[in-house]
Enzyme design. Structure first.
Site: not given
Length: 204
Positions: A201-202
């Protein structure tokens, strides 16, 4: 020389045979948030893409990979490869594709192969349909399957074909579901494109 000032470290897990992962931003140069050493700004991805020069893209990737390795990172959080669909997106400069999925698909391979030629893992981002920074964690991209496969997927398809080691999800939702949690686009990445690396994920 290893200056050991990378930004995000995951300690090795011998049981799962996962080595220590030392990730650092960014897609066009080493970013040092600690202030211990240096931050570098290489030519932006969009500027490099405007050259249409595969050799230059490989050299760009290889040179950045060497810098990241010398500074202690084994994962470069880049390149950014999204297709620019909203002209005012604040991150368009980070993306190799410009407005053209064909251009992006052609140029991601030499950039990724250049980075990874020196033992640094490239991270293709932001998957998928990352069109704007405004309300980026809440906005939802609603796109039909043909548009997704013909416009948004080609740069990621070639990233996978070129052996990219990791992919970063986008902040935005896709059809109302956060990208990393969206089963359909994860199915496309892993089953249709055959991606065998890891997805992250970011940062929030």
């Amino acid at each position: 020389e290893n200056h050991d000032y990378t930004g995000y470290i995951i300690v090795q897990n011998p049981t799962l045979r996962i080595p220590t992962i030392r990730m650092n931003d960014g897609p066009q140069g080493f970013r040092d948030d600690s202030g211990k050493a240096t931050t570098t700004q290489w030519p932006c991805a969009l500027g490099m893409a405007a050259s249409w020069d595969r050799t230059r893209l490989w050299q760009w990737g290889e040179a950045m990979g060497r810098e990241f390795a010398a500074k202690g990172a084994n994962v470069q959080l880049g390149p950014g490869i999204c297709v620019a669909r909203v002209p005012r997106n604040g991150r368009n400069f980070e993306y190799l594709s410009g407005e053209d999925p064909y251009l992006g698909a052609e140029l991601v391979a030499p950039a990724i192969q250049g980075i990874q030629s020196v033992g640094v893992i490239a991270n293709a981002k932001h998957y998928l349909m990352n069109n704007q920074e405004t309300d980026r964690t809440e906005v939802s991209a609603v796109v039909d399957e043909r548009t997704m496969m013909e416009i948004y997927v080609p740069p990621f398809r070639n990233a996978v074909r070129s052996g990219v080691g990791s992919v970063m999800c986008s902040y935005n939702r896709v059809d109302g579901v956060h990208a990393c949690e969206n089963e359909e686009i994860m199915r496309v990445l892993k089953a249709d494109l055959g991606f065998k690396g890891w997805v992250m994920s970011d940062w929030g």
